[in-house]
Design a protein around this motif. Structure first.
Motif, PDB file in Angstrom:
ATOM      1  N   THR A  11      -5.168   4.282  -5.120  1.00 25.87           N
ATOM      2  CA  THR A  11      -3.784   3.997  -4.723  1.00 25.87           C
ATOM      3  C   THR A  11      -3.302   5.144  -3.854  1.00 25.87           C
ATOM      4  O   THR A  11      -4.064   6.064  -3.541  1.00 25.87           O
ATOM      5  CB  THR A  11      -2.877   3.776  -5.945  1.00 25.87           C
ATOM      6  OG1 THR A  11      -1.622   3.236  -5.500  1.00 25.87           O
ATOM      7  CG2 THR A  11      -2.618   5.076  -6.704  1.00 25.87           C
ATOM      8  N   THR A  12      -2.029   5.101  -3.463  1.00 24.60           N
ATOM      9  CA  THR A  12      -1.530   6.064  -2.486  1.00 24.60           C
ATOM     10  C   THR A  12      -1.022   7.345  -3.148  1.00 24.60           C
ATOM     11  O   THR A  12      -0.764   7.393  -4.352  1.00 24.60           O
ATOM     12  CB  THR A  12      -0.376   5.462  -1.661  1.00 24.60           C
ATOM     13  OG1 THR A  12       0.797   5.350  -2.497  1.00 24.60           O
ATOM     14  CG2 THR A  12      -0.742   4.093  -1.124  1.00 24.60           C
ATOM     15  N   ASP A 177      -6.928  -4.347   6.009  1.00 23.50           N
ATOM     16  CA  ASP A 177      -5.680  -4.390   5.258  1.00 23.50           C
ATOM     17  C   ASP A 177      -5.414  -5.848   4.918  1.00 23.50           C
ATOM     18  O   ASP A 177      -4.970  -6.630   5.769  1.00 23.50           O
ATOM     19  CB  ASP A 177      -4.528  -3.795   6.074  1.00 23.50           C
ATOM     20  CG  ASP A 177      -3.264  -3.629   5.243  1.00 23.50           C
ATOM     21  OD1 ASP A 177      -2.834  -4.640   4.638  1.00 23.50           O
ATOM     22  OD2 ASP A 177      -2.709  -2.519   5.190  1.00 23.50           O
ATOM     23  N   HIS A 180      -1.838  -7.139   5.481  1.00 21.57           N
ATOM     24  CA  HIS A 180      -1.508  -7.426   6.882  1.00 21.57           C
ATOM     25  C   HIS A 180      -2.136  -8.742   7.328  1.00 21.57           C
ATOM     26  O   HIS A 180      -1.511  -9.534   8.051  1.00 21.57           O
ATOM     27  CB  HIS A 180      -2.010  -6.300   7.788  1.00 21.57           C
ATOM     28  CG  HIS A 180      -1.260  -5.015   7.622  1.00 21.57           C
ATOM     29  ND1 HIS A 180      -1.734  -3.810   8.088  1.00 21.57           N
ATOM     30  CD2 HIS A 180      -0.058  -4.736   7.044  1.00 21.57           C
ATOM     31  CE1 HIS A 180      -0.873  -2.847   7.801  1.00 21.57           C
ATOM     32  NE2 HIS A 180       0.154  -3.382   7.167  1.00 21.57           N
ATOM     33  N   HIS A 203      -7.179  -2.039   2.122  1.00 19.65           N
ATOM     34  CA  HIS A 203      -5.812  -1.855   1.633  1.00 19.65           C
ATOM     35  C   HIS A 203      -5.365  -3.169   1.007  1.00 19.65           C
ATOM     36  O   HIS A 203      -5.479  -4.233   1.627  1.00 19.65           O
ATOM     37  CB  HIS A 203      -4.860  -1.488   2.767  1.00 19.65           C
ATOM     38  CG  HIS A 203      -5.085  -0.117   3.314  1.00 19.65           C
ATOM     39  ND1 HIS A 203      -4.487   0.338   4.475  1.00 19.65           N
ATOM     40  CD2 HIS A 203      -5.852   0.913   2.853  1.00 19.65           C
ATOM     41  CE1 HIS A 203      -4.874   1.573   4.699  1.00 19.65           C
ATOM     42  NE2 HIS A 203      -5.707   1.943   3.739  1.00 19.65           N
ATOM     43  N   HIS A 205      -2.182  -5.093  -1.081  1.00 25.89           N
ATOM     44  CA  HIS A 205      -0.783  -5.078  -1.527  1.00 25.89           C
ATOM     45  C   HIS A 205      -0.244  -6.495  -1.483  1.00 25.89           C
ATOM     46  O   HIS A 205      -0.807  -7.378  -0.835  1.00 25.89           O
ATOM     47  CB  HIS A 205       0.071  -4.142  -0.661  1.00 25.89           C
ATOM     48  CG  HIS A 205      -0.098  -4.310   0.824  1.00 25.89           C
ATOM     49  ND1 HIS A 205       0.715  -5.105   1.602  1.00 25.89           N
ATOM     50  CD2 HIS A 205      -1.007  -3.780   1.673  1.00 25.89           C
ATOM     51  CE1 HIS A 205       0.339  -5.035   2.862  1.00 25.89           C
ATOM     52  NE2 HIS A 205      -0.724  -4.245   2.940  1.00 25.89           N
ATOM     53  N   ASP A 216       5.960  -7.100   2.833  1.00 28.85           N
ATOM     54  CA  ASP A 216       4.640  -6.673   2.378  1.00 28.85           C
ATOM     55  C   ASP A 216       4.742  -5.325   1.657  1.00 28.85           C
ATOM     56  O   ASP A 216       5.832  -4.810   1.422  1.00 28.85           O
ATOM     57  CB  ASP A 216       3.632  -6.629   3.530  1.00 28.85           C
ATOM     58  CG  ASP A 216       4.044  -5.680   4.644  1.00 28.85           C
ATOM     59  OD1 ASP A 216       5.168  -5.128   4.587  1.00 28.85           O
ATOM     60  OD2 ASP A 216       3.256  -5.485   5.592  1.00 28.85           O
ATOM     61  N   HIS A 217       3.605  -4.777   1.273  1.00 27.18           N
ATOM     62  CA  HIS A 217       3.528  -3.535   0.498  1.00 27.18           C
ATOM     63  C   HIS A 217       4.351  -3.639  -0.789  1.00 27.18           C
ATOM     64  O   HIS A 217       4.964  -2.670  -1.232  1.00 27.18           O
ATOM     65  CB  HIS A 217       3.944  -2.326   1.344  1.00 27.18           C
ATOM     66  CG  HIS A 217       3.024  -2.081   2.495  1.00 27.18           C
ATOM     67  ND1 HIS A 217       1.763  -1.538   2.344  1.00 27.18           N
ATOM     68  CD2 HIS A 217       3.159  -2.370   3.823  1.00 27.18           C
ATOM     69  CE1 HIS A 217       1.174  -1.479   3.529  1.00 27.18           C
ATOM     70  NE2 HIS A 217       1.988  -1.985   4.431  1.00 27.18           N
ATOM     71  N   THR A 218       4.347  -4.832  -1.369  1.00 27.99           N
ATOM     72  CA  THR A 218       4.982  -5.047  -2.650  1.00 27.99           C
ATOM     73  C   THR A 218       3.888  -5.326  -3.684  1.00 27.99           C
ATOM     74  O   THR A 218       2.700  -5.145  -3.400  1.00 27.99           O
ATOM     75  CB  THR A 218       6.022  -6.186  -2.558  1.00 27.99           C
ATOM     76  OG1 THR A 218       6.722  -6.289  -3.795  1.00 27.99           O
ATOM     77  CG2 THR A 218       5.375  -7.513  -2.210  1.00 27.99           C
ATOM     78  N   GLU A 245      -2.056  -0.250  -1.823  1.00 26.49           N
ATOM     79  CA  GLU A 245      -1.180   0.447  -0.883  1.00 26.49           C
ATOM     80  C   GLU A 245       0.281   0.055  -1.137  1.00 26.49           C
ATOM     81  O   GLU A 245       0.897  -0.702  -0.381  1.00 26.49           O
ATOM     82  CB  GLU A 245      -1.589   0.187   0.568  1.00 26.49           C
ATOM     83  CG  GLU A 245      -1.034   1.255   1.493  1.00 26.49           C
ATOM     84  CD  GLU A 245      -1.497   1.106   2.920  1.00 26.49           C
ATOM     85  OE1 GLU A 245      -1.950   2.110   3.510  1.00 26.49           O
ATOM     86  OE2 GLU A 245      -1.398   0.001   3.468  1.00 26.49           O
ATOM     87  N   VAL A 246       0.777   0.580  -2.230  1.00 28.79           N
ATOM     88  CA  VAL A 246       2.179   0.413  -2.615  1.00 28.79           C
ATOM     89  C   VAL A 246       2.777   1.803  -2.773  1.00 28.79           C
ATOM     90  O   VAL A 246       2.053   2.806  -2.830  1.00 28.79           O
ATOM     91  CB  VAL A 246       2.324  -0.409  -3.909  1.00 28.79           C
ATOM     92  CG1 VAL A 246       1.837  -1.838  -3.691  1.00 28.79           C
ATOM     93  CG2 VAL A 246       1.552   0.244  -5.063  1.00 28.79           C
TER      94      VAL A 246
END
Length: 273
Positions: A11-12, A177, A180, A203, A205, A216-218, A245-246
């Motif tokens: 994860t980030t 990703d 994306h 990635h 998410h 996105d990124h949720t 990637e959150v």
């Protein structure tokens, strides 16, 4: 039925609203890899210091942890200005050199495309000019004698097929990703099948299709079921790194719950301590 997890889970470095090292200290015991976010490079002291990198190396050794680096995207290798492309290559090389002691899995790079070209994809003159700028920018980056395979080109909002030739020409890697791909209605399964052999990191998410917007990124529980099934199919055979990637703890924990319903050995819920 749960499947054995063939991939490394990451994860980030921005789950908690704090700097990189406190995040790594809190997350390292639960993950195989941390995606170090260096989105910015222009502001003073925005990048980790060499001492920070030494501490990150110690944490990797003490927690059996690896890293991948998300390179800054406030500089561009694809812009019209030759001077700015050269400056971008210089900055990116400094970032790569900074993190070299960590032996990262990969360095993820955006090849951004200007909005006017994305709105006018059929304009071959504009597209060829962008392609030429991109190649010159990459030549500047790779003239630093780095192994091109450590650079992973991320799938962004435009069709990845537009840069496949460049990726192959320069012998670069790919960062798929998945979020994306889903958000922009690209064919995730096709992209994976075509590029999985050169993809060290994905990635992952959630994407929420709301009434007026797409977010996105949720968390992964926001994904429509058909995309969850695609993700499951891909991850059952993927042996690289999957980076959730959150950017907050709630989205991370909710994503872990989704993965734990599919795979063994997924990190448990993480508390804010």
């Amino acid at each position: 039925m749960l499947f054995d997890k063939p991939f490394k889970l990451g994860t980030t470095s921005f789950i908690f609203p704090d700097h990189i090292i406190p995040n790594v200290k809190k997350l390292g015991a639960f993950f195989d890899e941390i995606e170090i976010l260096t989105f910015e490079s222009q502001r003073p002291d925005v990048l980790p210091s060499k001492q920070d990198v030494k501490e990150l190396l110690y944490l990797s050794q003490s927690q059996d942890l690896t890293y991948n680096i998300h390179l800054p995207y406030d500089v561009s290798l694809t812009c019209d200005s030759k001077e700015k492309r050269g400056k971008a290559a210089e900055i990116l090389l400094k970032v790569i050199d900074l993190f070299e002691p960590l032996t990262p899995t990969t360095h993820t790079l955006h090849l951004d495309m200007p909005a006017d070209l994305k709105k006018d994809m059929g304009n071959q003159t504009k597209f060829k000019k962008w392609g030429k700028n991109t190649c010159q920018g990459l030549e500047g980056l790779l003239s630093g004698q780095i192994n091109p395979g450590i650079i992973s080109i991320e799938t962004l909002d435009y069709p990845f097929s537009l840069v496949e030739t460049i990726v192959e020409q320069f012998e670069l890697s790919v960062c798929i990703d998945a979020g994306h791909q889903i958000k922009y209605h690209h064919n995730l399964m096709e992209t994976f099948e075509k590029h999985k052999f050169r993809t060290p990191v994905m990635h992952l998410h959630g994407v929420a299709f709301l009434d007026q917007t797409i977010k996105d990124h949720t968390s992964l529980d926001q994904l429509p079921e058909k995309y969850v099934r695609q993700i499951q199919t891909i991850l059952k055979t993927f042996t690289g790194v999957v980076s959730l990637e959150v950017f907050n703890l709630e989205n991370l924990n909710r994503s872990l719950i989704v993965l734990s319903k599919i795979f063994n050995n997924i990190a448990p819920e993480i508390n804010n301590k």
